[in-house]
Structure formats: C-alpha cells, structure tokens
Design a protein around this motif. Structure first.
Motif, PDB file in Angstrom:
ATOM      1  N   GLU A 180      11.520   7.954  -4.016  1.00 41.50           N
ATOM      2  CA  GLU A 180      10.324   7.798  -3.194  1.00 41.50           C
ATOM      3  C   GLU A 180       9.482   6.602  -3.632  1.00 41.50           C
ATOM      4  OE1 GLU A 180       8.071  11.398  -2.804  1.00 41.50           O
ATOM      5  OE2 GLU A 180       9.903  12.567  -2.596  1.00 41.50           O
ATOM      6  N   GLY A 181       9.372   6.391  -4.923  1.00 39.66           N
ATOM      7  CA  GLY A 181       8.577   5.276  -5.433  1.00 39.66           C
ATOM      8  C   GLY A 181       9.096   3.930  -4.975  1.00 39.66           C
ATOM      9  N   ALA A 182      10.412   3.816  -4.813  1.00 36.17           N
ATOM     10  CA  ALA A 182      11.000   2.559  -4.369  1.00 36.17           C
ATOM     11  C   ALA A 182      10.579   2.233  -2.941  1.00 36.17           C
ATOM     12  CB  ALA A 182      12.524   2.630  -4.461  1.00 36.17           C
ATOM     13  N   LEU A 183      10.536   3.247  -2.089  1.00 32.77           N
ATOM     14  CA  LEU A 183      10.106   3.021  -0.708  1.00 32.77           C
ATOM     15  C   LEU A 183       8.636   2.626  -0.646  1.00 32.77           C
ATOM     16  CD1 LEU A 183      11.923   5.920   1.162  1.00 32.77           C
ATOM     17  CD2 LEU A 183      12.537   3.507   1.088  1.00 32.77           C
ATOM     18  N   LEU A 184       7.813   3.266  -1.443  1.00 30.63           N
ATOM     19  CA  LEU A 184       6.393   2.941  -1.472  1.00 30.63           C
ATOM     20  C   LEU A 184       6.167   1.514  -1.961  1.00 30.63           C
ATOM     21  CD1 LEU A 184       3.445   3.757  -1.148  1.00 30.63           C
ATOM     22  CD2 LEU A 184       3.530   4.676  -3.465  1.00 30.63           C
ATOM     23  N   LYS A 185       6.863   1.135  -3.021  1.00 28.40           N
ATOM     24  CA  LYS A 185       6.713  -0.215  -3.574  1.00 28.40           C
ATOM     25  C   LYS A 185       7.121  -1.274  -2.547  1.00 28.40           C
ATOM     26  CE  LYS A 185       8.277  -3.103  -7.391  1.00 28.40           C
ATOM     27  NZ  LYS A 185       9.148  -3.197  -8.555  1.00 28.40           N
ATOM     28  N   THR A 186       8.228  -1.060  -1.881  1.00 24.36           N
ATOM     29  CA  THR A 186       8.689  -2.009  -0.870  1.00 24.36           C
ATOM     30  C   THR A 186       7.709  -2.102   0.286  1.00 24.36           C
ATOM     31  OG1 THR A 186      10.977  -1.556  -1.467  1.00 24.36           O
ATOM     32  CG2 THR A 186      10.603  -2.569   0.670  1.00 24.36           C
ATOM     33  N   ALA A 187       7.202  -0.959   0.731  1.00 26.32           N
ATOM     34  CA  ALA A 187       6.242  -0.959   1.843  1.00 26.32           C
ATOM     35  C   ALA A 187       4.950  -1.684   1.463  1.00 26.32           C
ATOM     36  CB  ALA A 187       5.936   0.471   2.275  1.00 26.32           C
ATOM     37  N   LEU A 188       4.500  -1.473   0.237  1.00 31.48           N
ATOM     38  CA  LEU A 188       3.278  -2.168  -0.197  1.00 31.48           C
ATOM     39  C   LEU A 188       3.467  -3.678  -0.224  1.00 31.48           C
ATOM     40  CD1 LEU A 188       1.924   0.171  -3.006  1.00 31.48           C
ATOM     41  CD2 LEU A 188       0.932  -0.252  -0.750  1.00 31.48           C
ATOM     42  N   TRP A 189       4.614  -4.137  -0.708  1.00 33.77           N
ATOM     43  CA  TRP A 189       4.879  -5.581  -0.711  1.00 33.77           C
ATOM     44  C   TRP A 189       5.000  -6.115   0.713  1.00 33.77           C
ATOM     45  CZ3 TRP A 189       4.039  -9.013  -4.236  1.00 33.77           C
ATOM     46  CH2 TRP A 189       4.100  -8.675  -5.581  1.00 33.77           C
ATOM     47  N   ALA A 190       5.787  -5.430   1.530  1.00 36.65           N
ATOM     48  CA  ALA A 190       6.091  -5.937   2.874  1.00 36.65           C
ATOM     49  C   ALA A 190       4.891  -5.911   3.809  1.00 36.65           C
ATOM     50  CB  ALA A 190       7.240  -5.143   3.485  1.00 36.65           C
ATOM     51  N   TYR A 191       4.033  -4.914   3.680  1.00 31.02           N
ATOM     52  CA  TYR A 191       2.877  -4.806   4.564  1.00 31.02           C
ATOM     53  C   TYR A 191       1.585  -5.238   3.886  1.00 31.02           C
ATOM     54  CZ  TYR A 191       5.953  -2.140   7.602  1.00 31.02           C
ATOM     55  OH  TYR A 191       6.983  -1.752   8.402  1.00 31.02           O
ATOM     56  N   GLY A 192       1.435  -4.866   2.627  1.00 30.65           N
ATOM     57  CA  GLY A 192       0.179  -5.123   1.928  1.00 30.65           C
ATOM     58  C   GLY A 192      -0.093  -6.589   1.653  1.00 30.65           C
ATOM     59  N   LEU A 193       0.924  -7.321   1.214  1.00 31.74           N
ATOM     60  CA  LEU A 193       0.724  -8.736   0.895  1.00 31.74           C
ATOM     61  C   LEU A 193       0.319  -9.559   2.124  1.00 31.74           C
ATOM     62  CD1 LEU A 193       0.763 -10.869  -1.343  1.00 31.74           C
ATOM     63  CD2 LEU A 193       3.172 -11.250  -0.811  1.00 31.74           C
ATOM     64  N   PRO A 194       1.047  -9.496   3.241  1.00 29.72           N
ATOM     65  CA  PRO A 194       0.607 -10.263   4.420  1.00 29.72           C
ATOM     66  C   PRO A 194      -0.764  -9.815   4.938  1.00 29.72           C
ATOM     67  CG  PRO A 194       2.899  -9.639   4.679  1.00 29.72           C
ATOM     68  CD  PRO A 194       2.383  -8.917   3.466  1.00 29.72           C
ATOM     69  N   LEU A 195      -1.021  -8.514   4.929  1.00 28.38           N
ATOM     70  CA  LEU A 195      -2.311  -8.027   5.399  1.00 28.38           C
ATOM     71  C   LEU A 195      -3.448  -8.487   4.488  1.00 28.38           C
ATOM     72  CD1 LEU A 195      -3.963  -6.333   7.369  1.00 28.38           C
ATOM     73  CD2 LEU A 195      -3.504  -4.355   5.919  1.00 28.38           C
ATOM     74  N   GLY A 196      -3.238  -8.394   3.189  1.00 28.10           N
ATOM     75  CA  GLY A 196      -4.261  -8.837   2.240  1.00 28.10           C
ATOM     76  C   GLY A 196      -4.562 -10.321   2.379  1.00 28.10           C
ATOM     77  N   LEU A 197      -3.514 -11.134   2.527  1.00 29.94           N
ATOM     78  CA  LEU A 197      -3.734 -12.575   2.696  1.00 29.94           C
ATOM     79  C   LEU A 197      -4.334 -12.905   4.054  1.00 29.94           C
ATOM     80  CD1 LEU A 197      -0.638 -14.069   0.864  1.00 29.94           C
ATOM     81  CD2 LEU A 197      -3.011 -14.018   0.104  1.00 29.94           C
ATOM     82  N   LEU A 198      -4.030 -12.112   5.077  1.00 29.82           N
ATOM     83  CA  LEU A 198      -4.670 -12.293   6.379  1.00 29.82           C
ATOM     84  C   LEU A 198      -6.182 -12.082   6.249  1.00 29.82           C
ATOM     85  CD1 LEU A 198      -3.643 -11.151   9.829  1.00 29.82           C
ATOM     86  CD2 LEU A 198      -5.781 -10.261   8.942  1.00 29.82           C
ATOM     87  N   LEU A 199      -6.576 -11.001   5.597  1.00 23.96           N
ATOM     88  CA  LEU A 199      -8.002 -10.715   5.427  1.00 23.96           C
ATOM     89  C   LEU A 199      -8.688 -11.762   4.555  1.00 23.96           C
ATOM     90  CD1 LEU A 199      -7.830  -6.843   5.006  1.00 23.96           C
ATOM     91  CD2 LEU A 199      -8.584  -8.133   7.021  1.00 23.96           C
ATOM     92  N   LEU A 200      -8.024 -12.171   3.479  1.00 19.55           N
ATOM     93  CA  LEU A 200      -8.580 -13.198   2.613  1.00 19.55           C
ATOM     94  C   LEU A 200      -8.727 -14.524   3.368  1.00 19.55           C
ATOM     95  CD1 LEU A 200      -9.531 -13.999  -0.227  1.00 19.55           C
ATOM     96  CD2 LEU A 200      -7.152 -14.607  -0.724  1.00 19.55           C
ATOM     97  N   GLY A 201      -7.697 -14.871   4.147  1.00 15.34           N
ATOM     98  CA  GLY A 201      -7.762 -16.097   4.946  1.00 15.34           C
ATOM     99  C   GLY A 201      -8.882 -16.049   5.972  1.00 15.34           C
ATOM    100  N   ALA A 202      -9.078 -14.892   6.606  1.00 14.87           N
ATOM    101  CA  ALA A 202     -10.157 -14.748   7.580  1.00 14.87           C
ATOM    102  C   ALA A 202     -11.519 -14.919   6.917  1.00 14.87           C
ATOM    103  CB  ALA A 202     -10.072 -13.388   8.264  1.00 14.87           C
ATOM    104  N   LEU A 203     -11.674 -14.333   5.749  1.00 21.02           N
ATOM    105  CA  LEU A 203     -12.937 -14.456   5.017  1.00 21.02           C
ATOM    106  C   LEU A 203     -13.194 -15.900   4.607  1.00 21.02           C
ATOM    107  CD1 LEU A 203     -15.372 -13.070   3.662  1.00 21.02           C
ATOM    108  CD2 LEU A 203     -13.945 -12.825   1.638  1.00 21.02           C
ATOM    109  N   LEU A 204     -12.190 -16.553   4.038  1.00 19.11           N
ATOM    110  CA  LEU A 204     -12.351 -17.953   3.623  1.00 19.11           C
ATOM    111  C   LEU A 204     -12.584 -18.873   4.817  1.00 19.11           C
ATOM    112  CD1 LEU A 204      -9.652 -18.198   0.814  1.00 19.11           C
ATOM    113  CD2 LEU A 204     -12.138 -18.043   0.547  1.00 19.11           C
ATOM    114  N   GLY A 205     -11.887 -18.605   5.921  1.00 17.95           N
ATOM    115  CA  GLY A 205     -12.086 -19.404   7.133  1.00 17.95           C
ATOM    116  C   GLY A 205     -13.488 -19.252   7.685  1.00 17.95           C
ATOM    117  N   ARG A 206     -14.002 -18.059   7.633  1.00 17.03           N
ATOM    118  CA  ARG A 206     -15.364 -17.816   8.132  1.00 17.03           C
ATOM    119  C   ARG A 206     -16.404 -18.498   7.238  1.00 17.03           C
ATOM    120  NH1 ARG A 206     -17.677 -14.981  11.995  1.00 17.03           N
ATOM    121  NH2 ARG A 206     -19.721 -14.081  11.669  1.00 17.03           N
ATOM    122  N   LEU A 207     -16.216 -18.425   5.925  1.00 21.33           N
ATOM    123  CA  LEU A 207     -17.178 -19.019   5.002  1.00 21.33           C
ATOM    124  C   LEU A 207     -17.121 -20.546   5.003  1.00 21.33           C
ATOM    125  CD1 LEU A 207     -16.828 -16.607   1.954  1.00 21.33           C
ATOM    126  CD2 LEU A 207     -18.655 -16.658   3.672  1.00 21.33           C
TER     127      LEU A 207
END
Length: 156
Positions: A71-98
C-alpha cells in the motif's frame, strides 16, 4: 497489502504475465453495472489486458494466483505523480501573481509554467526516487485451495 486474483497467461524467467480476473462487486459498486472505476477505464480505451509481475513462487501458465502490492508504494507514487505537479502549479501561480503586479494574467502564466515544470521534474527525477514496488505473486491456488505462498520481506 492490496491484493487481487489473476490468471497467469505466460511466464518469462522470474516474471509472469497475468490477466486480472473479474470479481464480485464490493459495497461501493452498483450491483447491476459493476465497478465505476472499471467503466471509466473502459471509456478511455486504455485498459491494459495483461500485467507483468514478479513470480517468486514459479507459478505456471493457467495457474490462478493472488497478486499483491504494498500500500505504501501506491501512496508514494500517487504523491509524486499528482502532488509534485500540483504543488508547482500553486507555487507558480503565487509567484506569477506577486511578480506581475497582482494581475490575473501573471497568475495564469505562472500556474501554467509551474504545471509544466512539475511534469518536467517528474521526467528528470531518478526513477529510483519514485519507482513503486513491483507487484508480485503471493500465492497460487487450485479450485480455491492455496498451494504455495510467498511473504513480502521488508527492506527498510
């Protein structure tokens, strides 16, 4: 462990190619139409028929087997595959706005660049960083009786 039933369709050295067997609906499925996630997968037409798995118990062609993945392997993969692009999207939006005088266009451009950077980062990261544990055959059975089993050994 997440487990499912399958049938071996061919073997290659220490690996087996299996076809997942359909199962009865769970409490979250509609009894008439079956599993909604399977229906969505079929809608997009990318449903894979056979899967390669580790075969530590030397299951043969046509054996009915139980496949498992940690189960941990699936969670780790999902966090990388979804979390990294989403986190950078939000960070990019914040930096773009500022950086662009708090305009919507700066936010959109920053979000888009952050999203693209997330996918680029996934391609550039070492595969060992986000490689999921490969599924493996836990046991094989003949008419419902377990014949041979394999235990998962923790390496951490």
């Amino acid at each position: 462990m997440i487990e499912t039933q399958a049938q071996v369709v061919r073997t290659e050295g220490t690996f087996a190619w299996v076809k997942i067997r359909p199962h009865s609906p769970c409490g979250n499925c509609d009894p008439k139409t079956g599993c909604k996630s399977v229906a969505i997968t079929r809608l997009f037409g990318n449903a894979q028929e056979n899967y390669r798995v580790n075969n530590p118990i030397n299951a043969a062609v046509d054996d009915l087997v139980t496949i498992a993945v940690a189960e941990g392997a699936l969670l780790k993969t999902a966090l990388w595959a979804y979390g990294l692009p989403l986190g950078l999207l939000l960070l990019g939006a914040l930096l773009g706005r500022l950086s662009n005088g708090q305009t919507e266009m700066g936010t959109l451009i920053g979000a888009g660049l952050g999203f693209l950077a997330g996918f680029a980062a996934l391609k550039l990261l070492p595969k060992t960083q986000m490689q999921p544990a490969e599924p493996f055959i836990v046991s094989k059975s003949l008419t419902g009786q377990v014949v041979k089993t394999c235990e998962l050994k923790r390496t951490h």
